[in-house]
Structures are given as structure tokens and as C-alpha cells.
Write a protein that holds these residues in place. Structure first.
Motif, PDB file in Angstrom:
ATOM      1  N   PHE A 124     -50.287 -61.421 -11.613  1.00  0.00           N
ATOM      2  CA  PHE A 124     -49.555 -61.913 -10.445  1.00  0.00           C
ATOM      3  C   PHE A 124     -48.701 -60.801  -9.848  1.00  0.00           C
ATOM      4  N   SER A 125     -48.034 -60.023 -10.702  1.00  0.00           N
ATOM      5  CA  SER A 125     -47.196 -58.929 -10.219  1.00  0.00           C
ATOM      6  C   SER A 125     -48.023 -57.887  -9.489  1.00  0.00           C
ATOM      7  N   GLU A 126     -49.206 -57.578 -10.032  1.00  0.00           N
ATOM      8  CA  GLU A 126     -50.064 -56.583  -9.394  1.00  0.00           C
ATOM      9  C   GLU A 126     -50.538 -57.076  -8.023  1.00  0.00           C
ATOM     10  N   GLU A 127     -50.879 -58.356  -7.949  1.00  0.00           N
ATOM     11  CA  GLU A 127     -51.297 -58.941  -6.666  1.00  0.00           C
ATOM     12  C   GLU A 127     -50.153 -58.895  -5.654  1.00  0.00           C
ATOM     13  N   MET A 128     -48.958 -59.216  -6.118  1.00  0.00           N
ATOM     14  CA  MET A 128     -47.793 -59.201  -5.247  1.00  0.00           C
ATOM     15  C   MET A 128     -47.522 -57.801  -4.711  1.00  0.00           C
ATOM     16  N   LEU A 129     -47.642 -56.813  -5.572  1.00  0.00           N
ATOM     17  CA  LEU A 129     -47.401 -55.432  -5.154  1.00  0.00           C
ATOM     18  C   LEU A 129     -48.449 -54.953  -4.157  1.00  0.00           C
ATOM     19  N   GLU A 130     -49.685 -55.414  -4.338  1.00  0.00           N
ATOM     20  CA  GLU A 130     -50.763 -54.981  -3.467  1.00  0.00           C
ATOM     21  C   GLU A 130     -50.682 -55.618  -2.086  1.00  0.00           C
ATOM     22  N   ARG A 131     -50.353 -56.905  -2.037  1.00  0.00           N
ATOM     23  CA  ARG A 131     -50.349 -57.592  -0.741  1.00  0.00           C
ATOM     24  C   ARG A 131     -48.999 -57.521  -0.039  1.00  0.00           C
ATOM     25  N   GLY A 132     -47.953 -57.154  -0.795  1.00  0.00           N
ATOM     26  CA  GLY A 132     -46.626 -57.021  -0.207  1.00  0.00           C
ATOM     27  C   GLY A 132     -45.913 -58.359  -0.089  1.00  0.00           C
ATOM     28  N   ALA A 133     -44.630 -58.295   0.139  1.00  0.00           N
ATOM     29  CA  ALA A 133     -43.792 -59.487   0.270  1.00  0.00           C
ATOM     30  C   ALA A 133     -42.589 -59.128   1.122  1.00  0.00           C
ATOM     31  N   PRO A 134     -42.027 -60.099   1.836  1.00  0.00           N
ATOM     32  CA  PRO A 134     -40.851 -59.823   2.669  1.00  0.00           C
ATOM     33  C   PRO A 134     -39.720 -59.207   1.844  1.00  0.00           C
ATOM     34  N   GLY A 135     -39.158 -58.118   2.356  1.00  0.00           N
ATOM     35  CA  GLY A 135     -38.030 -57.492   1.681  1.00  0.00           C
ATOM     36  C   GLY A 135     -38.406 -56.530   0.576  1.00  0.00           C
ATOM     37  N   MET A 136     -39.693 -56.338   0.347  1.00  0.00           N
ATOM     38  CA  MET A 136     -40.138 -55.439  -0.715  1.00  0.00           C
ATOM     39  C   MET A 136     -40.915 -54.279  -0.130  1.00  0.00           C
ATOM     40  N   ALA A 137     -40.613 -53.076  -0.607  1.00  0.00           N
ATOM     41  CA  ALA A 137     -41.357 -51.891  -0.183  1.00  0.00           C
ATOM     42  C   ALA A 137     -42.585 -51.729  -1.063  1.00  0.00           C
ATOM     43  N   ALA A 138     -43.583 -51.045  -0.547  1.00  0.00           N
ATOM     44  CA  ALA A 138     -44.776 -50.766  -1.338  1.00  0.00           C
ATOM     45  C   ALA A 138     -44.415 -49.807  -2.470  1.00  0.00           C
ATOM     46  N   PRO A 139     -44.924 -50.026  -3.662  1.00  0.00           N
ATOM     47  CA  PRO A 139     -44.581 -49.148  -4.787  1.00  0.00           C
ATOM     48  C   PRO A 139     -45.189 -47.762  -4.616  1.00  0.00           C
ATOM     49  N   ASN A 140     -44.476 -46.750  -5.045  1.00  0.00           N
ATOM     50  CA  ASN A 140     -44.962 -45.375  -4.981  1.00  0.00           C
ATOM     51  C   ASN A 140     -45.596 -45.035  -6.320  1.00  0.00           C
ATOM     52  N   THR A 141     -46.859 -45.398  -6.469  1.00  0.00           N
ATOM     53  CA  THR A 141     -47.538 -45.191  -7.748  1.00  0.00           C
ATOM     54  C   THR A 141     -49.033 -45.014  -7.519  1.00  0.00           C
ATOM     55  N   ASP A 142     -49.676 -44.245  -8.404  1.00  0.00           N
ATOM     56  CA  ASP A 142     -51.130 -44.140  -8.374  1.00  0.00           C
ATOM     57  C   ASP A 142     -51.757 -44.997  -9.471  1.00  0.00           C
ATOM     58  N   ASP A 143     -50.940 -45.832 -10.106  1.00  0.00           N
ATOM     59  CA  ASP A 143     -51.407 -46.715 -11.187  1.00  0.00           C
ATOM     60  C   ASP A 143     -50.782 -48.102 -11.013  1.00  0.00           C
ATOM     61  N   PRO A 144     -51.282 -48.908 -10.055  1.00  0.00           N
ATOM     62  CA  PRO A 144     -50.681 -50.222  -9.797  1.00  0.00           C
ATOM     63  C   PRO A 144     -50.680 -51.136 -11.010  1.00  0.00           C
ATOM     64  N   HIS A 145     -51.744 -51.080 -11.808  1.00  0.00           N
ATOM     65  CA  HIS A 145     -51.798 -51.955 -12.990  1.00  0.00           C
ATOM     66  C   HIS A 145     -50.740 -51.554 -14.014  1.00  0.00           C
ATOM     67  N   GLY A 146     -50.608 -50.239 -14.236  1.00  0.00           N
ATOM     68  CA  GLY A 146     -49.570 -49.776 -15.161  1.00  0.00           C
ATOM     69  C   GLY A 146     -48.186 -50.128 -14.649  1.00  0.00           C
TER      70      GLY A 146
END
Length: 223
Positions: A124-146
Motif C-alpha cells: 500500500f505504501s509503495e502504491e501511495m508513493l507511486e501515485r502520489g497524494a495531496p500534500g506529499m512530495a514524490a520520494p527521491n529514490t531509485d528503489d521505491p520498494h526498499g
């Protein structure tokens, strides 16, 4: 009493028993909790507990399923904009507190559902990071699952270590005045950037050049 009324009473009874079991399992663990103790906490007879769930193991499985569903629904509501609603946080806290107590025990006592629960939270966290959410910036990572895995581990770790956290803060962080203080501190940690970009770059380069068991650098293993 009509069939529908009996069904409603059964649903209410099942939920009351399940909620009592959440607290009993959290307090005593699966081995320490008993059908009789759960029945007493729920204000029903042991026979009614067995009528609805059969065995303690089946009741534990129902609790695991309920906890997973509560976490999913709370996160989904937050992503739909619930965090902007002043009443959402209060409602979410009241709902989550018994769940957190249960999680603190379930994640460390060998629950068969603990792995499912953790993996589901990571997904769920990985999906949230990939699709984005109001008030959240995209993560600066080359390993979204990690990234999602570590984020989940940090979040659950606070719950598992709640006794130490409560002692250090001088108040219960799950059921008492310590929760707002802990949550505010977590927000501060998420909002701060403690490491300079230069130090992050140096640490990242060093970590990626660390030899894997086969002797090759870790970054080569990932290619």
C-alpha cells in the motif's frame, strides 16, 4: 424477533466479541488469552463466543483480518483528503488505538498473519508513493520498494517499541497523553532534513560500493 433483527444482533455480538478479543490478545497474547476471559470482557457467555467463532484460533484470524481492513480503510480515507478534515484525525486515533495495541503484540508473537499484514502495508505504501497524494512530495529514490519497506518498518517499529517510547516520554504513546507528543515528533522528523546533500551523496556512494557476499559491489548486484 425477525430474521433481519436476529442477524443484526448477531453482527453486533460478533463485533463486540472481536473488539474484546483485540484487547485481550493485546494484553495477554494468544497463548495467555482465553475464551472465558474474552467472553467476560465482551459481556457475553463463552458459549456465544464459540457460537460465533468456534475456536480461539478462528477468533484470532478474524482479529487479524479486521486489523488489516482498518489500516487499509484509514490510509485510503487519508489519501482521499481526510487529513484536511479537522475531525478525521480524532476519529482515526480512537479507531486505531486498540488496533495499535494489538499490532504491538501480533508483530512479535509469531502471528501467521503478521507477514501478510506487513507485506500488505508495504504494498500500500509503495502504491501511495507511486501515485502520489495531496500534500506529499514524490520520494527521491531509485528503489521505491526498499523505500516503502523501510518506511513501513519505521512506522510499525514505533508501535512495537511502544513500552520503551512511553517510558522515555513519560506517558503512554498508544492509549494516553504520550500519543500527540510522539506524533508531533514524528512529523518533525519527517519534515526535517538532518543530513546535508554532500553527506548524503558520500554515504550513498559508500553504501553502493559495499561488497556483496560474492565480492561484487552491491550496485552491480542490482543491475
Amino acid at each position: 424477533m425477525t430474521t433481519r433483527e436476529r442477524a443484526a444482533d448477531d453482527l453486533t455480538g460478533r463485533a463486540r466479541i472481536r473488539d474484546a478479543a483485540l484487547l485481550e490478545f493485546a494484553e495477554h497474547g494468544v497463548k495467555g488469552a482465553t475464551i472465558r476471559g474474552i467472553a467476560k470482557a465482551a459481556g457475553v457467555s463463552p458459549a456465544l463466543v464459540q457460537h460465533h467463532y468456534g475456536t480461539k484460533e478462528a477468533l484470532r484470524a478474524a482479529c487479524d483480518e479486521h486489523v488489516i481492513e482498518v489500516i487499509r480503510e484509514t490510509k485510503q480515507e487519508a489519501l482521499r483528503g481526510g487529513m484536511a478534515n479537522p475531525s478525521f484525525l480524532g476519529i482515526a486515533m480512537r479507531t486505531a488505538l486498540p488496533v495499535q495495541r494489538y499490532l504491538a503484540r501480533a508483530l512479535t508473537d509469531g502471528s501467521a498473519a503478521a507477514a501478510v499484514l506487513f507485506d500488505d502495508a508495504v504494498a500500500f505504501s509503495e502504491e501511495m508513493l507511486e501515485r502520489g497524494a495531496p500534500g506529499m512530495a514524490a520520494p527521491n529514490t531509485d528503489d521505491p520498494h526498499g523505500y516503502a519497506t523501510v518506511m513501513t518498518g519505521m512506522s510499525f517499529g514505533v508501535i512495537v517499541l511502544h513500552e520503551h517510547m512511553s517510558r522515555a516520554l513519560g506517558a503512554d504513546v498508544l492509549l494516553g497523553d504520550g500519543y500527540p507528543r510522539m506524533a508531533l515528533a514524528m512529523l518533525d522528523v519527517l519534515d526535517d532534513r538532518l543530513l546535508s546533500p554532500e553527506l548524503v551523496a558520500q554515504a550513498r556512494a559508500a553504501l553502493k560500493s559495499m561488497p556483496a557476499p560474492g565480492g561484487r559491489p552491491l550496485d552491480e548486484e542490482d543491475r
